[in-house]
Write a protein that holds these residues in place. Structure first.
Motif, mmCIF file in Angstrom:
data_model
loop_
_atom_site.group_PDB
_atom_site.id
_atom_site.type_symbol
_atom_site.label_atom_id
_atom_site.label_comp_id
_atom_site.label_asym_id
_atom_site.label_seq_id
_atom_site.Cartn_x
_atom_site.Cartn_y
_atom_site.Cartn_z
ATOM 1 N N UNK A 85 -83.492 -9.721 79.504
ATOM 2 C CA UNK A 85 -82.210 -9.407 78.877
ATOM 3 C C UNK A 85 -81.212 -8.995 79.953
ATOM 4 N N UNK A 86 -80.063 -9.648 79.998
ATOM 5 C CA UNK A 86 -79.071 -9.230 80.990
ATOM 6 C C UNK A 86 -78.449 -7.908 80.564
ATOM 7 N N UNK A 87 -78.139 -7.062 81.521
ATOM 8 C CA UNK A 87 -77.453 -5.825 81.169
ATOM 9 C C UNK A 87 -76.038 -6.155 80.683
ATOM 10 N N UNK A 88 -75.512 -5.362 79.770
ATOM 11 C CA UNK A 88 -74.142 -5.620 79.325
ATOM 12 C C UNK A 88 -73.169 -5.177 80.412
ATOM 13 N N UNK A 89 -71.896 -5.469 80.185
ATOM 14 C CA UNK A 89 -70.880 -5.175 81.218
ATOM 15 C C UNK A 89 -70.798 -3.684 81.541
ATOM 16 N N UNK A 90 -70.941 -2.827 80.522
ATOM 17 C CA UNK A 90 -70.861 -1.388 80.774
ATOM 18 C C UNK A 90 -71.987 -0.933 81.692
ATOM 19 N N UNK A 91 -73.204 -1.400 81.416
ATOM 20 C CA UNK A 91 -74.324 -1.021 82.265
ATOM 21 C C UNK A 91 -74.191 -1.613 83.660
ATOM 22 N N UNK A 92 -73.687 -2.836 83.736
ATOM 23 C CA UNK A 92 -73.487 -3.460 85.040
ATOM 24 C C UNK A 92 -72.456 -2.670 85.844
ATOM 25 N N UNK A 93 -71.367 -2.257 85.193
ATOM 26 C CA UNK A 93 -70.350 -1.439 85.878
ATOM 27 C C UNK A 93 -70.928 -0.102 86.315
ATOM 28 N N UNK A 94 -71.735 0.517 85.448
ATOM 29 C CA UNK A 94 -72.367 1.785 85.794
ATOM 30 C C UNK A 94 -73.301 1.591 86.986
#
Length: 194
Positions: A85-94
């Motif tokens: 599962x790819x991380x969502x944008x918020x998690x990627x930014x974090x």
């Protein structure tokens, strides 16, 4: 349960390890490290669907209650398997903010750039992934993981020769061979379906 799971894992008794990890998660559902251990055991046993479900739960929990200390470990756990599962944008930014913070403290963080590359690649952001991998190689912190991701990207781009060369150069040749075999078998399955 987790102590017994560790002992059972040393004996290669993976079904029992998974059962103990699942019981530990049921007793302590807020312990992300227990869920992470369960995900890794599921992946080890070949329970890809179980691993995906556990990772989705981990990522959702992390998004709801960010724990920077667990962020890198959880994202790495959820990226290592095929079809993760790819991380969502918020998690990627974090993750990127945490990477920047850690790099400001110590520029030598082996694996951090490759983790960012893997996350970007899993999200379909190949150019960004390549940028992180090139930084890792330039910073002389490249690991077998970096070369494996680069090989998969080159394979996706149709450059089999470059992909094979990267895999041959990997320090952990057995990991490269396994990765290539998985890729080849998934390509063969797809061709048969067509």
């Amino acid at each position: 349960f987790m102590a017994r799971a560790g002992t059972l894992a040393q004996q290669g008794r993976w079904e029992e390890v998974e059962r103990d990890c699942a019981q530990a998660v049921a007793l302590a559902p807020t312990r992300l490290d227990y869920r992470r251990a369960l995900a890794l055991v599921q992946l080890r046993r070949g329970d890809v669907e179980g691993w995906r479900r556990t990772c989705q739960a981990l990522l959702a929990r992390l998004e709801a209650e960010p724990e920077v200390g667990q962020l890198i470990l959880i994202v790495r756990t959820c990226l290592i398997g095929e079809g993760g599962a790819p991380p969502n944008r918020d998690l990627l930014s974090m993750l990127e903010r945490e990477a920047a913070r850690l790099e400001a403290q110590d520029a030598r963080l082996p694996g951090l750039r490759s983790l960012l590359a893997a996350a970007r690649w899993r999200c379909g952001q190949v150019p960004e992934s390549l940028r992180y991998l090139q930084e890792a190689v330039k910073g002389q912190e490249a690991q077998a993981w970096d070369q494996a991701i680069l090989a998969l990207i080159r394979r996706q781009q149709g450059d089999d020769r470059a992909a094979r060369q990267l895999l041959q150069n990997m320090r952990l040749s057995f990991a490269g061979a396994e990765l290539w075999d998985r890729w080849e078998s998934s390509v063969d399955r797809a061709k048969r379906v067509e």
